[in-house]
Design an enzyme around this catalytic site. Structure first.
Site, PDB file in Angstrom:
ATOM      1  CD  GLU A 192      37.589  34.961  80.336  1.00 29.68           C
ATOM      2  OE1 GLU A 192      37.363  34.272  81.343  1.00 29.68           O
ATOM      3  OE2 GLU A 192      37.124  34.682  79.219  1.00 29.68           O
ATOM      4  CG  ASN A 234      40.168  38.143  74.666  1.00 30.69           C
ATOM      5  OD1 ASN A 234      39.623  38.940  73.899  1.00 30.69           O
ATOM      6  ND2 ASN A 234      39.661  36.944  74.935  1.00 30.69           N
ATOM      7  CG  HIS A 270      30.937  35.809  75.177  1.00 27.39           C
ATOM      8  ND1 HIS A 270      30.857  34.961  74.081  1.00 27.39           N
ATOM      9  CD2 HIS A 270      32.215  35.710  75.625  1.00 27.39           C
ATOM     10  CE1 HIS A 270      32.015  34.363  73.898  1.00 27.39           C
ATOM     11  NE2 HIS A 270      32.869  34.809  74.809  1.00 27.39           N
ATOM     12  CD  GLU A 300      36.428  34.911  73.754  1.00 34.26           C
ATOM     13  OE1 GLU A 300      35.478  34.408  74.379  1.00 34.26           O
ATOM     14  OE2 GLU A 300      37.591  34.865  74.206  1.00 34.26           O
ATOM     15  CG  ASP A 302      28.542  34.187  71.883  1.00 36.06           C
ATOM     16  OD1 ASP A 302      29.273  33.183  72.023  1.00 36.06           O
ATOM     17  OD2 ASP A 302      28.368  35.034  72.793  1.00 36.06           O
TER      18      ASP A 302
HETATM   19  O1  G3I Z   1      36.337  17.960  71.756  1.00 35.40           O
HETATM   20  C1  G3I Z   1      36.685  17.310  72.986  1.00 35.40           C
HETATM   21  C2  G3I Z   1      36.119  15.905  73.019  1.00 35.40           C
HETATM   22  O2  G3I Z   1      36.762  15.141  71.991  1.00 35.40           O
HETATM   23  C3  G3I Z   1      36.378  15.292  74.376  1.00 35.40           C
HETATM   24  O3  G3I Z   1      35.771  14.010  74.425  1.00 35.40           O
HETATM   25  C4  G3I Z   1      35.780  16.196  75.460  1.00 35.40           C
HETATM   26  C5  G3I Z   1      35.994  15.672  76.852  1.00 35.40           C
HETATM   27  O4  G3I Z   1      37.371  15.812  77.167  1.00 35.40           O
HETATM   28  O5  G3I Z   1      36.398  17.488  75.387  1.00 35.40           O
HETATM   29  C6  G3I Z   1      36.120  18.109  74.153  1.00 35.40           C
HETATM   30  O6  G3I Z   1      36.769  19.357  74.134  1.00 35.40           O
HETATM   31  C7  G3I Z   1      36.118  20.363  74.903  1.00 35.40           C
HETATM   32  C8  G3I Z   1      35.909  21.575  73.977  1.00 35.40           C
HETATM   33  O7  G3I Z   1      35.410  22.692  74.716  1.00 35.40           O
HETATM   34  C9  G3I Z   1      34.985  21.269  72.814  1.00 35.40           C
HETATM   35  O8  G3I Z   1      33.703  21.038  73.317  1.00 35.40           O
HETATM   36  C10 G3I Z   1      37.047  20.747  76.044  1.00 35.40           C
HETATM   37  O9  G3I Z   1      37.139  19.677  76.946  1.00 35.40           O
HETATM   38  C11 G3I Z   1      36.502  21.980  76.746  1.00 35.40           C
HETATM   39  O10 G3I Z   1      37.436  22.445  77.717  1.00 35.40           O
HETATM   40  C12 G3I Z   1      36.308  23.109  75.734  1.00 35.40           C
HETATM   41  O11 G3I Z   1      35.725  24.238  76.392  1.00 35.40           O
HETATM   42  C13 G3I Z   1      36.052  25.519  75.817  1.00 35.40           C
HETATM   43  C14 G3I Z   1      36.259  26.497  76.972  1.00 35.40           C
HETATM   44  O12 G3I Z   1      36.502  27.827  76.460  1.00 35.40           O
HETATM   45  C15 G3I Z   1      37.444  26.081  77.824  1.00 35.40           C
HETATM   46  O13 G3I Z   1      38.601  26.044  77.037  1.00 35.40           O
HETATM   47  C16 G3I Z   1      34.904  25.988  74.935  1.00 35.40           C
HETATM   48  O14 G3I Z   1      34.843  25.184  73.757  1.00 35.40           O
HETATM   49  C17 G3I Z   1      35.114  27.437  74.509  1.00 35.40           C
HETATM   50  O15 G3I Z   1      33.977  27.946  73.821  1.00 35.40           O
HETATM   51  C18 G3I Z   1      35.390  28.330  75.716  1.00 35.40           C
HETATM   52  O16 G3I Z   1      35.723  29.599  75.200  1.00 35.40           O
HETATM   53  C19 G3I Z   1      35.977  30.633  76.178  1.00 35.40           C
HETATM   54  C20 G3I Z   1      37.145  31.466  75.692  1.00 35.40           C
HETATM   55  O17 G3I Z   1      38.284  30.652  75.514  1.00 35.40           O
HETATM   56  C21 G3I Z   1      37.425  32.610  76.657  1.00 35.40           C
HETATM   57  N1  G3I Z   1      36.240  33.445  76.834  1.00 35.40           N
HETATM   58  C22 G3I Z   1      35.061  32.674  77.294  1.00 35.40           C
HETATM   59  C23 G3I Z   1      34.752  31.541  76.305  1.00 35.40           C
HETATM   60  C24 G3I Z   1      33.508  30.779  76.715  1.00 35.40           C
HETATM   61  O18 G3I Z   1      33.733  30.120  77.928  1.00 35.40           O
END
Ligand code: G3I
Length: 379
Positions: A192, A234, A270, A300, A302
């Protein structure tokens, strides 16, 4: 030894003048050209539909059932993937679907910089290692996601002066790719980097601290760190022929013209069932990127339906049609190597408040699952 290696070894024998005369019976109906043609057809059959080598890495074990997305994708020479989180893999229902239906896993967040190095030098590979170990045990390949992204920059990085920033940037790529070397099919090296309106590069901390060449720098560091891994750019919003897609095309064309090692582009996909690029527009964009010799991944996917009017069944049918039609575009593009969904159950999606995936919250397959299976089977 796979088909390809056998065929190449046999070809070496046949074409070797010192061996050739004695090893082939001149009376045999199987003369040299017949054998070469047969071997070449075997070689091509073991490659992707366009003759490009199939995905590298461990050959996937045959799935228990041939009636899975993984088997249908494999029959098309495609990888079929999903984003996963390590903590879910010990859940029986989650494991059953993730291990059966997919051949390609992406860490949804646990291989990103802020997860891998929460403080300087404190490398934490455990969660990523668990995902890689799970994949290896099921003959699945792994997509490394993602080395350089403004959305997952560790907080301690932003305040570093330029020289220290660059050292941390280079250490990150070398350390992470070195750790996973040989176990990653492809890396999303940069994620991105293009502005949503396609006007140019985003003004991220990477651009501010390292200059516009940070993208080329990242790809060169990546190739040196793991020569086996395919290296991808990506992004989202550039799936169809849009201004942003045009800017992504210009970016990767420029990288290629400068000899920067890049192997593919990930189109995140998406989308919403009632607001998405047309099939023709996606196909044209894929064809344009393929024309550069690049491999394409739907990386990715959905399909949102919460905002659609009508009944729930109408929403599910519209979702099925969108999944089917977009997957078919990939199946019809020889250089579209993989389709990855951004999760597979509505129980775990980043799109809270929507139901954008193939299985519902109780892990039952939705109509969208059948849509994907039909598209993979050429229906
Ligand atoms: O699982 C932990 C939990 O144990 C903890 O208590 C909590 C608070 O710290 O965090 C949880 O992890 C989070 C995780 O998502 C699971 O929910 C992370 O903080 C959070 O940063 C993470 O967000 C991810 C986001 O990217 C940022 O990395 C999303 O899952 C993920 O779907 C999203 O994916 C992105 C792609 O990488 C790039 N393209 C867009 C896409 C959607 O935003």
């Amino acid at each position: 030894m796979g088909f390809v290696h056998q065929a190449i070894s046999a070809l070496r024998i046949i074409l070797n003048p010192s061996i050739r005369k004695s090893s082939i019976n001149p009376q045999s109906s199987f003369n040299e050209s017949t054998i070469v043609a047969a071997l070449l057809s075997i070689t091509l059959a073991a490659c992707g539909s366009d003759g490009s080598p199939g995905p590298s890495g461990p050959s996937p074990q045959p799935p228990a059932s041939s009636d899975t997305l993984r088997a249908a994708a494999s029959a098309q020479g495609r990888l079929l993937g999903t984003a996963v989180q390590s903590s879910f893999l010990s859940n029986g229902q989650y494991d059953a679907v993730a291990g059966r239906e997919f051949s390609y896993l992406t860490a949804e967040y646990e291989m990103k910089w802020n997860s891998l190095e929460p403080s300087p030098g404190a490398d934490t590979f455990g969660a990523g290692d668990a995902i890689v170990a799970y994949a290896m045990s099921r003959g699945q390949r792994v997509k490394g996601h993602t080395l350089v992204w403004h959305g997952s920059t560790p907080s301690w990085l932003n305040s570093l002066p330029q020289a220290e920033f660059r050292n941390a940037f280079e250490r990150h790529i070398r350390t992470v790719m070195g750790h996973y070397q040989g176990r990653i099919h492809a890396w999303d090296v940069v994620n991105e980097a293009i502005a949503d309106d396609g006007s140019g590069l985003r003004d991220t901390v990477y651009r501010q601290k390292l200059g516009d060449t940070y993208i080329a720098d990242a790809f060169r560091l990546a190739r040196a760190a793991d020569p086996q891994a395919r290296l991808f750019y990506n992004d989202y919003g550039g799936e169809g022929m849009s201004a942003k897609a045009g800017r992504i095309y210009d970016l990767v064309s420029d990288l290629i013209s400068k000899g920067v090692p890049i192997d593919g582009v990930g189109l995140q996909m998406h989308v919403s069932a009632n607001n998405r690029p047309s099939d023709d527009s996606i196909a044209a964009n894929m064809r344009r990127l393929a024309g550069l010799g690049l491999t394409i991944h739907i990386s990715e996917m959905d399909v949102r339906i919460a905002g659609l009017p009508g009944t729930e069944q109408m929403r599910l049918d519209a979702q099925k049609a969108a999944f089917h039609d977009i997957v078919r575009v990939c199946v019809l593009e020889p250089r579209c190597e993989a389709i990855t969904f951004w999760g597979f159950t509505d129980a775990h999606t980043w799109l809270t408040g929507d139901t954008p995936l193939l299985f519902n919250q109780q892990y039952a397959a939705k109509p969208a699952y059948t849509g994907v299976l039909d598209a993979l089977r050429g229906k």
